[in-house]
Design an enzyme around this catalytic site. Structure first.
Site, PDB file in Angstrom:
ATOM      1  N   CYS A 113       0.821  -1.223   0.000  1.00  0.00           N
ATOM      2  CA  CYS A 113       0.000   0.000   0.000  1.00  0.00           C
ATOM      3  C   CYS A 113       0.853   1.270   0.000  1.00  0.00           C
ATOM      4  CB  CYS A 113      -0.945   0.004   1.191  1.00  0.00           C
ATOM      5  SG  CYS A 113      -2.030  -1.409   1.226  1.00  0.00           S
ATOM      6  N   HIS A 250      -3.420   7.316   3.060  1.00  0.00           N
ATOM      7  CA  HIS A 250      -3.852   6.042   2.478  1.00  0.00           C
ATOM      8  C   HIS A 250      -5.216   5.674   3.063  1.00  0.00           C
ATOM      9  CE1 HIS A 250      -4.154   1.929   1.395  1.00  0.00           C
ATOM     10  NE2 HIS A 250      -3.677   1.424   2.516  1.00  0.00           N
ATOM     11  N   ASN A 280     -10.238   0.045   0.526  1.00  0.00           N
ATOM     12  CA  ASN A 280      -8.774   0.089   0.470  1.00  0.00           C
ATOM     13  C   ASN A 280      -8.316  -0.427  -0.895  1.00  0.00           C
ATOM     14  OD1 ASN A 280      -6.042  -0.385   0.696  1.00  0.00           O
ATOM     15  ND2 ASN A 280      -6.155  -1.318   2.732  1.00  0.00           N
TER      16      ASN A 280
HETATM   17  O1  UT7 Z   1      -3.553  -1.105   3.638  1.00  0.00           O
HETATM   18  C1  UT7 Z   1      -3.066  -1.540   4.876  1.00  0.00           C
HETATM   19  C2  UT7 Z   1      -3.726  -2.768   5.264  1.00  0.00           C
HETATM   20  N1  UT7 Z   1      -4.702  -2.917   6.219  1.00  0.00           N
HETATM   21  C3  UT7 Z   1      -5.198  -2.093   7.150  1.00  0.00           C
HETATM   22  O2  UT7 Z   1      -4.921  -0.954   7.266  1.00  0.00           O
HETATM   23  C4  UT7 Z   1      -6.180  -2.681   8.085  1.00  0.00           C
HETATM   24  C5  UT7 Z   1      -5.960  -2.251   9.508  1.00  0.00           C
HETATM   25  N2  UT7 Z   1      -6.935  -2.848  10.394  1.00  0.00           N
HETATM   26  C6  UT7 Z   1      -8.246  -2.510  10.378  1.00  0.00           C
HETATM   27  O3  UT7 Z   1      -8.692  -1.681   9.595  1.00  0.00           O
HETATM   28  C7  UT7 Z   1      -9.143  -3.147  11.412  1.00  0.00           C
HETATM   29  O4  UT7 Z   1      -8.350  -3.866  12.321  1.00  0.00           O
HETATM   30  C8  UT7 Z   1     -10.229  -4.091  10.801  1.00  0.00           C
HETATM   31  C9  UT7 Z   1     -11.260  -3.259  10.055  1.00  0.00           C
HETATM   32  C10 UT7 Z   1      -9.581  -5.100   9.884  1.00  0.00           C
HETATM   33  C11 UT7 Z   1     -10.940  -4.826  11.929  1.00  0.00           C
HETATM   34  O5  UT7 Z   1     -11.512  -3.910  12.838  1.00  0.00           O
HETATM   35  P1  UT7 Z   1     -11.251  -4.037  14.395  1.00  0.00           P
HETATM   36  O6  UT7 Z   1     -12.076  -3.011  15.025  1.00  0.00           O
HETATM   37  O7  UT7 Z   1      -9.777  -3.992  14.623  1.00  0.00           O
HETATM   38  O8  UT7 Z   1     -11.857  -5.445  14.711  1.00  0.00           O
HETATM   39  P2  UT7 Z   1     -11.120  -6.730  15.317  1.00  0.00           P
HETATM   40  O9  UT7 Z   1     -10.242  -7.357  14.293  1.00  0.00           O
HETATM   41  O10 UT7 Z   1     -10.546  -6.396  16.653  1.00  0.00           O
HETATM   42  O11 UT7 Z   1     -12.388  -7.648  15.537  1.00  0.00           O
HETATM   43  C12 UT7 Z   1     -13.433  -7.283  16.433  1.00  0.00           C
HETATM   44  C13 UT7 Z   1     -14.587  -8.243  16.215  1.00  0.00           C
HETATM   45  C14 UT7 Z   1     -14.162  -9.704  16.163  1.00  0.00           C
HETATM   46  O12 UT7 Z   1     -15.169 -10.456  16.778  1.00  0.00           O
HETATM   47  P3  UT7 Z   1     -14.972 -11.038  18.264  1.00  0.00           P
HETATM   48  O13 UT7 Z   1     -13.737 -11.884  18.200  1.00  0.00           O
HETATM   49  O14 UT7 Z   1     -14.795  -9.815  19.125  1.00  0.00           O
HETATM   50  O15 UT7 Z   1     -16.235 -11.772  18.491  1.00  0.00           O
HETATM   51  C15 UT7 Z   1     -14.164 -10.007  14.681  1.00  0.00           C
HETATM   52  O16 UT7 Z   1     -14.390 -11.361  14.416  1.00  0.00           O
HETATM   53  O17 UT7 Z   1     -15.201  -7.966  14.954  1.00  0.00           O
HETATM   54  C16 UT7 Z   1     -15.324  -9.172  14.220  1.00  0.00           C
HETATM   55  N3  UT7 Z   1     -15.296  -8.883  12.796  1.00  0.00           N
HETATM   56  C17 UT7 Z   1     -16.406  -8.663  12.097  1.00  0.00           C
HETATM   57  N4  UT7 Z   1     -17.702  -8.597  12.429  1.00  0.00           N
HETATM   58  C18 UT7 Z   1     -18.594  -8.335  11.457  1.00  0.00           C
HETATM   59  C19 UT7 Z   1     -14.225  -8.815  11.999  1.00  0.00           C
HETATM   60  N5  UT7 Z   1     -14.612  -8.531  10.738  1.00  0.00           N
HETATM   61  C20 UT7 Z   1     -15.974  -8.437  10.781  1.00  0.00           C
HETATM   62  C21 UT7 Z   1     -16.950  -8.159   9.807  1.00  0.00           C
HETATM   63  N6  UT7 Z   1     -18.233  -8.121  10.195  1.00  0.00           N
HETATM   64  N7  UT7 Z   1     -16.625  -7.926   8.518  1.00  0.00           N
END
Ligand code: UT7
Length: 323
Positions: A113, A250, A280
């Protein structure tokens, strides 16, 4: 020797097919409300039958037209991508002929990215050296090709796009500073499947390589890297946040941009956002956002802005630019 470089033109292109959050709700256990509140993404544009080179071609043609230059004057062509049509020839080499460019230096660059910032850094320094005069640089991706649509942690995030810029020499410092960094992601927080050596003579278990991410680890890294890079650029150039018309970060997650603005105590209205429409788009994200900011009038001739990116590698970087 040329002292400086400047942006002469920009262009971008997104494929026509829209993938909405409602459609993703039918594919994985997710909701529109979760995606919008946790990422800021409402929809993304995805390819149907176009490949990365097709998106890059359209964006490049627009940037060349915007710059008002002859294609024959371009002597350097760099494409930043992690999703080339094929490992080789590179997208840049395929497009050199398709775009009708001369027999020039053309190569692909992989910094995920942050790829466009790396391409900008390389082009800026190659023009400053005097060895090259006019560079066409493109960030183009079809990340949906490597997205696992059964993994809700990643499949809601990505879209496809391309953005391009023509960079030329300048007597005054317009592209004022570009910084790029990398630190090895030995923990595997953001990777794409490869082919382990032990499988040399075997068919891989899976039919396609996929992107894999530990989102919260990347989130932590990004929310530190963004403000730090912005402060570094300002300090190196003895400028203040008030000197900036806009920050173009980004577009990975709206919450990452929100957090960076809060850390810097910078108004969110001056953080450019188009993530709601595109998600993204990796290396395409920064040049797409800059092109849209210019076309919408959010960035005008004479404005000074910072652009910053981060991604797999781990890589990150930023640039301080006056239009
Ligand atoms: O270009 C560079 C590359 N990437 C990035 O910049 C991504 C950086 N990270 C992020 O943007 C965020 O970490 C995410 C959007 C990927 C995830 O958001 P988060 O607030 O950090 O969520 P998390 O990974 O801590 O997950 C929280 C909960 C989990 O459930 P439990 O374990 O608490 O029950 C996940 O399973 O949210 C759940 N979850 C979802 N729920 C509904 C993860 N993805 C989803 C989804 N829909 N799509």
């Amino acid at each position: 020797m040329t002292r400086y470089s400047q942006i002469l033109g920009t262009g971008s292109y997104v494929p026509k097919r829209t993938l909405t959050n409602a459609e993703l709700e039918t594919m994985v256990d997710t909701t529109d409300a979760w995606i919008l509140s946790r990422t800021g993404i409402a929809s993304r544009q995805i390819v149907v039958d176009e490949n990365t080179s097709d998106l890059a071609y359209q964006a490049a043609e627009k940037a060349i037209a915007d710059a008002g230059i002859e294609k024959s004057a371009i002597d350097l062509f760099i494409v930043a991508t992690v999703t080339p049509d094929m490992p080789f020839p590179g997208v840049s080499q395929l497009l050199q002929r398709r775009l009708g460019l001369n027999t020039i230096t053309a190569f692909d660059l992989n910094a995920a990215c942050s790829g466009f910032l790396y391409a900008l850094n390389v082009a800026d320094k190659m023009i400053q050296s005097g060895a090259y005069r006019l560079a066409l640089i493109v960030g183009a991706e079809t990340l949906t090709k490597i997205t696992d649509y059964s993994d809700r942690n990643t499949c809601v995030l990505f879209g496809d796009a391309a953005g391009a810029m023509v960079i030329g020499p300048s007597d005054t410092p317009m592209i004022k500073d570009v910084v790029t960094y990398a630190k090895g992601d030995l923990e595997g927080h953001l990777t794409m499947d490869g082919y382990p050596l032990k499988q040399h003579f075997k068919t891989p278990d899976q039919d396609r390589p996929f992107l894999r991410m530990q989102g919260s680890e990347v989130f932590k890294f990004a929310t530190t890297a963004l403000p730090k890079t912005i402060r570094t650029l300002l300090k190196r150039n003895r400028l203040e946040l008030d000197d900036l018309a806009l920050i173009v970060a980004h577009q990975a997650n709206r919450r990452i941009i929100d957090k960076a603005a809060r850390t810097l105590d910078y108004p969110m209205e001056k953080m450019y956002l188009n993530i709601d429409r595109y998600g993204n788009t990796s290396a395409a994200s920064v040049p797409l956002a800059i092109d849209e900011a210019i076309k919408e009038g959010a960035l005008k001739k004479g404005d000074t802005f910072i652009t910053v990116a981060f991604g797999a590698g781990l890589t990150w970087g930023g640039a301080l630019i006056t239009l």
